[in-house]
Design a protein around this motif. Structure first.
Motif, PDB file in Angstrom:
ATOM      1  N   LEU A  68       0.847  -1.169   0.000  1.00  0.00           N
ATOM      2  CA  LEU A  68       0.000   0.000   0.000  1.00  0.00           C
ATOM      3  C   LEU A  68       0.891   1.230   0.000  1.00  0.00           C
ATOM      4  N   ALA A  69       0.346   2.315  -0.508  1.00  0.00           N
ATOM      5  CA  ALA A  69       1.199   3.462  -0.800  1.00  0.00           C
ATOM      6  C   ALA A  69       1.744   4.150   0.446  1.00  0.00           C
ATOM      7  N   ALA A  70       0.876   4.457   1.397  1.00  0.00           N
ATOM      8  CA  ALA A  70       1.288   5.346   2.470  1.00  0.00           C
ATOM      9  C   ALA A  70       2.021   4.585   3.565  1.00  0.00           C
ATOM     10  N   GLN A  71       2.755   5.322   4.369  1.00  0.00           N
ATOM     11  CA  GLN A  71       3.391   4.744   5.542  1.00  0.00           C
ATOM     12  C   GLN A  71       2.636   5.152   6.802  1.00  0.00           C
ATOM     13  N   ASP A  72       1.356   5.515   6.617  1.00  0.00           N
ATOM     14  CA  ASP A  72       0.472   5.802   7.743  1.00  0.00           C
ATOM     15  C   ASP A  72      -0.489   4.635   7.886  1.00  0.00           C
ATOM     16  N   LEU A  73      -0.732   4.213   9.132  1.00  0.00           N
ATOM     17  CA  LEU A  73      -1.566   3.037   9.340  1.00  0.00           C
ATOM     18  C   LEU A  73      -2.039   3.031  10.787  1.00  0.00           C
ATOM     19  N   ALA A  74      -3.233   2.527  10.988  1.00  0.00           N
ATOM     20  CA  ALA A  74      -3.711   2.364  12.363  1.00  0.00           C
ATOM     21  C   ALA A  74      -4.367   0.998  12.496  1.00  0.00           C
ATOM     22  N   ILE A  75      -4.303   0.456  13.716  1.00  0.00           N
ATOM     23  CA  ILE A  75      -4.997  -0.798  14.026  1.00  0.00           C
ATOM     24  C   ILE A  75      -5.813  -0.521  15.284  1.00  0.00           C
ATOM     25  N   LYS A  76      -7.087  -0.965  15.276  1.00  0.00           N
ATOM     26  CA  LYS A  76      -7.912  -0.719  16.480  1.00  0.00           C
ATOM     27  C   LYS A  76      -8.637  -2.002  16.877  1.00  0.00           C
ATOM     28  N   ASN A  77      -9.133  -1.992  18.098  1.00  0.00           N
ATOM     29  CA  ASN A  77      -9.928  -3.106  18.656  1.00  0.00           C
ATOM     30  C   ASN A  77      -9.136  -4.413  18.788  1.00  0.00           C
ATOM     31  N   ALA A  78      -7.819  -4.330  18.816  1.00  0.00           N
ATOM     32  CA  ALA A  78      -7.005  -5.548  18.851  1.00  0.00           C
ATOM     33  C   ALA A  78      -6.378  -5.741  20.232  1.00  0.00           C
ATOM     34  N   THR A  79      -5.955  -6.976  20.496  1.00  0.00           N
ATOM     35  CA  THR A  79      -5.119  -7.211  21.670  1.00  0.00           C
ATOM     36  C   THR A  79      -3.679  -6.913  21.265  1.00  0.00           C
ATOM     37  N   ILE A  80      -3.068  -5.957  21.940  1.00  0.00           N
ATOM     38  CA  ILE A  80      -1.728  -5.522  21.558  1.00  0.00           C
ATOM     39  C   ILE A  80      -0.703  -6.082  22.542  1.00  0.00           C
ATOM     40  N   ILE A  81       0.210  -6.864  22.023  1.00  0.00           N
ATOM     41  CA  ILE A  81       1.305  -7.409  22.847  1.00  0.00           C
ATOM     42  C   ILE A  81       2.484  -6.466  22.661  1.00  0.00           C
ATOM     43  N   THR A  82       2.703  -5.594  23.634  1.00  0.00           N
ATOM     44  CA  THR A  82       3.742  -4.573  23.431  1.00  0.00           C
ATOM     45  C   THR A  82       5.137  -5.114  23.677  1.00  0.00           C
ATOM     46  N   ILE A  83       5.238  -6.230  24.411  1.00  0.00           N
ATOM     47  CA  ILE A  83       6.503  -6.845  24.838  1.00  0.00           C
ATOM     48  C   ILE A  83       7.115  -6.113  26.030  1.00  0.00           C
ATOM     49  N   THR A  84       7.224  -4.783  25.958  1.00  0.00           N
ATOM     50  CA  THR A  84       7.874  -4.054  27.061  1.00  0.00           C
ATOM     51  C   THR A  84       6.877  -3.460  28.051  1.00  0.00           C
ATOM     52  N   ARG A  85       5.622  -3.285  27.638  1.00  0.00           N
ATOM     53  CA  ARG A  85       4.659  -2.601  28.498  1.00  0.00           C
ATOM     54  C   ARG A  85       3.385  -3.420  28.678  1.00  0.00           C
ATOM     55  N   GLY A  86       3.518  -4.715  28.663  1.00  0.00           N
ATOM     56  CA  GLY A  86       2.373  -5.580  28.888  1.00  0.00           C
ATOM     57  C   GLY A  86       1.427  -5.642  27.696  1.00  0.00           C
ATOM     58  N   ASP A  87       0.315  -6.329  27.892  1.00  0.00           N
ATOM     59  CA  ASP A  87      -0.666  -6.477  26.818  1.00  0.00           C
ATOM     60  C   ASP A  87      -1.801  -5.459  27.020  1.00  0.00           C
ATOM     61  N   ILE A  88      -2.351  -5.000  25.928  1.00  0.00           N
ATOM     62  CA  ILE A  88      -3.472  -4.049  25.974  1.00  0.00           C
ATOM     63  C   ILE A  88      -4.636  -4.689  25.234  1.00  0.00           C
ATOM     64  N   SER A  89      -5.760  -4.900  25.968  1.00  0.00           N
ATOM     65  CA  SER A  89      -6.913  -5.433  25.253  1.00  0.00           C
ATOM     66  C   SER A  89      -7.720  -4.267  24.677  1.00  0.00           C
ATOM     67  N   ASN A  90      -8.424  -4.552  23.599  1.00  0.00           N
ATOM     68  CA  ASN A  90      -9.180  -3.520  22.882  1.00  0.00           C
ATOM     69  C   ASN A  90      -8.287  -2.308  22.609  1.00  0.00           C
ATOM     70  N   GLY A  91      -7.089  -2.589  22.120  1.00  0.00           N
ATOM     71  CA  GLY A  91      -6.085  -1.538  21.979  1.00  0.00           C
ATOM     72  C   GLY A  91      -6.055  -0.895  20.592  1.00  0.00           C
ATOM     73  N   THR A  92      -5.339   0.221  20.569  1.00  0.00           N
ATOM     74  CA  THR A  92      -5.180   0.970  19.317  1.00  0.00           C
ATOM     75  C   THR A  92      -3.698   1.275  19.140  1.00  0.00           C
ATOM     76  N   ILE A  93      -3.252   1.203  17.886  1.00  0.00           N
ATOM     77  CA  ILE A  93      -1.859   1.567  17.584  1.00  0.00           C
ATOM     78  C   ILE A  93      -1.874   2.419  16.318  1.00  0.00           C
ATOM     79  N   VAL A  94      -1.101   3.497  16.352  1.00  0.00           N
ATOM     80  CA  VAL A  94      -1.075   4.418  15.210  1.00  0.00           C
ATOM     81  C   VAL A  94       0.362   4.538  14.708  1.00  0.00           C
ATOM     82  N   VAL A  95       0.507   4.436  13.398  1.00  0.00           N
ATOM     83  CA  VAL A  95       1.822   4.593  12.752  1.00  0.00           C
ATOM     84  C   VAL A  95       1.738   5.763  11.787  1.00  0.00           C
ATOM     85  N   ARG A  96       2.645   6.724  11.929  1.00  0.00           N
ATOM     86  CA  ARG A  96       2.712   7.852  10.977  1.00  0.00           C
ATOM     87  C   ARG A  96       4.108   7.903  10.386  1.00  0.00           C
ATOM     88  N   ASN A  97       4.168   8.056   9.050  1.00  0.00           N
ATOM     89  CA  ASN A  97       5.457   8.117   8.350  1.00  0.00           C
ATOM     90  C   ASN A  97       6.400   6.992   8.769  1.00  0.00           C
TER      91      ASN A  97
END
Lengths: 430, 464
Positions: free
Chosen positions: A20-49
């Protein structure tokens, strides 16, 4: 002329990655395994550039217009890193004609389908090592799996420079059927130790020669610049800490030997690879400051692999060693998350400590832990999205994202089975 | 001179007879040399510079006069070529035809001494070797070395030994001059240039030191470097050693204390290339090989490397431009199915499992390589490198033109640019006074039209 323009457009189409063209992306409503800061349920992650800008719960705002993946029921973890691979290399994996060749560097075959297969297993980066034929082998390439890019666009900028060492049966050619009088030196473990000592002695003399030159040229500008020797330069880089040693090893005695020779000669073993008997000498490895990258459950395939155990990962971790689990295989590279799970079953590693073995820990071993290996703001947007927890037996990778770009999307990849049958990857001794 | 003229006059009837025979039988034997006047002919002096109707006069194998109005001395053979066009003979910038293979095995007995002479790539005091890692301590005997892979002193021009049929095929393809580049090895020798005249006409060599060849091949078995990855390190070290030798050489001449050259023949052979006094000709076909040439050139300070092959050059135009390279583009196109990047199409598209078979457009794209490089401003010389015959050279140039290269650019890439890159501009490449009388004569007004047969080929004033 028009046809020529059309040809150029076609050329661009072949060159262009399927992303996909852009380097912007978001994921929502997911279980996020951060590795360093524990797991986040119903989490959101945002990537810009290409960089992670926010990791949190449902309250994290997603900027308007950013492509968003609905992660309901899915698990998001950092992109997986393979700390030992020979995938996607060309023109040889071992320059085995001589036993000391740190001037050599492996070459990336950027269009090897194994890269895409690794993406399908959530892998976003890998350490591509020279083989284990030589006492002091060649230099590695560290890549991000930017499938579709030219070779030099796949190199992981900011990573360590790494050189492969090897000990034991591969180096002594123990299983070779070549007649003894035609074999290459060294043919014994004694010879391997001598080879390391001998070459670092030479390197120190070379270093001294250059130091003398640099001092002399300040007062006598006509001083002749010495001969540059790429082999000895590489060894000096090791002595100066600019080139990190990753050493193939199995047995406790050879691990102790290399630690001793390294400390006597003033260099450091940065990471022991395979290190199947590492559990026997974990304290010595930790004291030296080395890390370890091992197999989950590979053993018994040669004499020196006899004393291996799946508890190795957990035992070394308990002794304070940074441990990763690697593939060393074009096949296991696509299921490293399952390999990490072995540490939970054998040794009761906490789940996220086990997942560290394919994320943050290999990142430390290749010198990129400031950039990748966990999901934190400021780090690269290298992410794997699983259909279930990665240790669940039926978990599959649905998306693999590098620098915020989707490089693998299972919805578009209807063809994996055919591809897998199509390529065996590069040949040569591993 | 008088005696020469006399000889030429004596040869006249034979020459004329041969010319007639040539028209009927393209395989006619070579004639002796005469002085010719090609009259009423359309003359393409150089790409874009045309005399619509004029005369080309030759004397002693060279061009004596060119123009619309030329006085024709007595005693020359007049050929009325109305309805024809004369071009400078084509130059195939690189061929290995007629050259021995750098991977041929030499007799084992010759190995030890010859290997020492070749310096084994000059690892010198750093040693290594298969034996004990102590320089000069012997160890087990090395297996047979395929030596010519590293023989930087070898001269392709010296070793050029084509058959008459091979030469004839070049001439039938419009080629009167060839660049000589070994096929394979690492430092197989020096690039040269030669004429494609019949061997009975005398020595064919035009130049023996056009460049130093570097290639990424190795078939040395257990001897360093035994792999492609080893070869890259070996090449870099060899250039460094040659540069070191050059430093010692200069210091020695200047009387600097401590400076005395090693006088290793391998290092000395590479000195001109390593110090940019001679161009380096890298054999590189694929995207990654071409990128590698750029990297090595940058690291070693090599200016304007020549990239022989360049078949995937259109994929790495920026790398070629950055290194200031000249592309010697082989017209042996790779299969469109095999080029770098086909695998990218194979996966992730959601449509197919393996890369789709190459379409006509894909093939045209590969054929358009030379056109794309020219458009990007990269100097291009065309070559049959990798091919087994010069016979199809003109046909392949036609395909390049059909793929988007202008006819003038193609002519330039088959005459002027190869002459420049081979360092033989003073002798060949255009129809100008003083240059060798190397011509191709076609019926009609376009050398590359399939409908226009090659009528005559002249090399150094001899009619074929």
């Amino acid at each position: 002329m028009r046809s020529f323009i059309r040809l150029c457009a076609l050329a661009a189409a072949i060159s262009a990655p399927v992303v996909l063209a852009a380097q912007d992306l978001a994921i929502k409503n997911a279980t996020i395994i951060t590795i360093t800061r524990g797991d986040i349920s119903n989490g959101t992650i945002v990537v810009r550039n290409g960089k992670i800008t926010a990791v949190g719960g449902a309250d994290v705002a997603i900027p308007a217009g950013v492509k968003t993946i609905d992660g309901t029921g899915k698990f998001v973890m950092p992109g997986i890193i393979d700390a030992h691979s020979h995938a996607a290399l060309e023109n040889g994996i071992n320059e085995g004609s001589e036993s000391v060749t740190p001037e050599v560097q492996v070459q990336l075959r950027n269009d090897d389908p194994v890269i895409y297969r690794a993406l399908a297993g959530g892998v976003t980066a890998a350490l591509l090592l020279h083989g284990s034929a030589n006492t002091i082998g060649g230099q590695a390439r560290i890549i991000k799996m930017r499938w579709g890019q030219p070779a030099d666009s796949m190199y992981f900028k900011g990573a360590f420079r790494i050189v492969k060492f090897a000990l034991g049966e591969n180096v002594t050619q123990a299983s070779s059927t070549t007649p003894v009088d035609e074999k290459r030196f060294p043919m014994s473990r004694m010879g391997v130790e001598f080879t390391v000592r001998y070459w670092f002695q030479k390197a120190k003399e070379y270093d001294q020669e250059w130091n003398e030159y640099r001092a002399a040229v300040k007062t006598s500008p006509n001083t002749i610049m010495p001969r540059r020797d790429l082999r000895l330069e590489a060894l000096c880089d090791i002595l100066h800490g600019d080139l990190k040693v990753h050493s193939h090893s199995y047995r406790a005695d050879e691990i102790l030997m290399l630690i001793r020779v390294a400390e006597e000669n003033g260099f450091k073993v940065h990471t022991f690879q395979h290190v199947l008997e590492g559990y026997k000498v974990a304290d010595e490895i930790a004291k030296h400051g080395a890390m370890a990258s091992t197999f989950a459950d590979m053993w018994g395939y040669k004499v020196e692999a006899w004393d291996a155990t799946s508890y190795n990962m957990a035992l070394m971790s308990q002794r304070g060693i940074v441990v990763s689990v690697n593939s060393d295989s074009d096949e296991r590279i696509r299921r490293l998350y399952q390999e990490a799970g072995v540490g939970v079953r054998y040794g009761n590693m906490p789940v996220n400590e086990a997942l560290k073995m394919v994320t943050l820990n290999p990142a430390k071993q290749i010198g990129v832990d400031k950039m990748v290996g966990s999901l934190e703001p400021g780090k690269d947007g290298d992410i794997a999205i699983f259909s279930a927890h990665p240790f669940a037996p039926d978990a599959m990778v649905e998306y693999t994202i590098i620098d915020g770009k989707v490089y693998f999307d299972r919805n578009q990849a209807s063809t994996l089975r055919k591809i897998a049958g199509d390529s065996k990857g590069p040949g040569g001794t591993r | 001179m008088a005696r020469r003229l006399l000889l030429a006059a004596a040869a006249l009837p034979i020459a004329f007879a041969t010319a007639v025979a040539q028209a009927n039988n393209p395989a006619a034997p070579a004639s002796s040399r005469a002085d010719y006047a090609l009259t009423n002919v359309r003359i393409v002096v150089s790409p874009g510079k045309v005399i619509e109707r004029g005369t080309v006069l030759t004397r002693d194998g060279r061009i004596a006069a060119v123009g619309a109005n030329v006085n024709i001395p007595a005693g020359v053979v007049k050929m009325d070529l109305a309805g024809h066009t004369v071009y400078a003979g084509l130059i195939d910038a690189a061929t290995s035809i007629g050259l021995p293979s750098p991977t041929r095995a030499l007799p084992a007995a010759a190995d030890a001494g010859a290997a020492a002479a070749a310096g084994r790539g000059g690892r010198g005091a750093a040693g290594g070797g298969r034996g004990v890692p102590v320089a000069g301590r012997g160890g087990p005997p090395a297996p047979p070395v395929i030596l010519p892979e590293v023989d930087a002193n070898a001269e392709a021009a010296d070793q050029f030994s084509p058959t008459e049929d091979q030469l004839k095929a070049f001439r039938a393809g419009g080629v009167t001059t060839v660049g000589l580049v070994f096929d394979g090895g690492i430092f197989p020798g020096r690039v040269g240039a030669a004429l494609t005249a019949a061997r009975s006409s005398g020595p064919l060599t035009l130049k023996s030191d056009a460049g130093q060849e570097v290639a990424f091949g190795t078939k040395r078995g257990g001897v360093y470097p035994a792999t492609g990855i080893g070869v890259i390190a070996y090449i870099r070290q060899a250039f460094l050693d040659a540069q070191y030798e050059s430093r010692l050489d200069k210091a020695f001449k200047a009387g600097t204390p401590g400076g005395r050259p090693v006088n290793d023949p391998f290092r000395r052979a590479l000195m001109p290339a390593a110090t940019n006094e001679m161009s380096s000709w890298f054999v590189a076909s694929t995207e990654r090989q071409i990128t590698r040439v750029g990297e090595i050139s940058k690291e070693m300070g090599l200016k304007s490397p020549i990239v022989v092959g360049s078949q995937e050059g259109w994929r790495v135009i920026s790398a070629l431009k950055t290194s200031g390279a000249t592309a010697v583009v082989s017209l042996q196109w790779p299969s469109a199915d095999s080029i770098t990047g086909r695998n990218f199409l194979a996966v992730g598209s959601g449509k197919t499992g393996v890369a789709p078979a190459a379409s006509a457009a894909d093939i045209a794209e590969v054929h358009a390589n030379a056109a794309a490089l020219t458009k990007a401003g990269i100097p291009v010389a065309l070559a049959s490198f990798g091919g087994e015959s010069g016979l199809t050279f003109r046909d392949r140039i036609r395909a390049t033109i059909e793929a988007g290269m202008s006819s003038d650019d193609a002519l330039k890439a088959a005459t002027v640019t190869p002459a420049a890159v081979l360092g033989i501009t003073a002798a060949v490449g255009t129809i100008e006074v003083g240059k060798l009388a190397n011509f191709v004569v076609v019926s009609g007004n376009d050398l590359f039209a399939a409908t226009n047969p090659i009528k005559h080929v002249f090399i150094e004033g001899r009619l074929y």
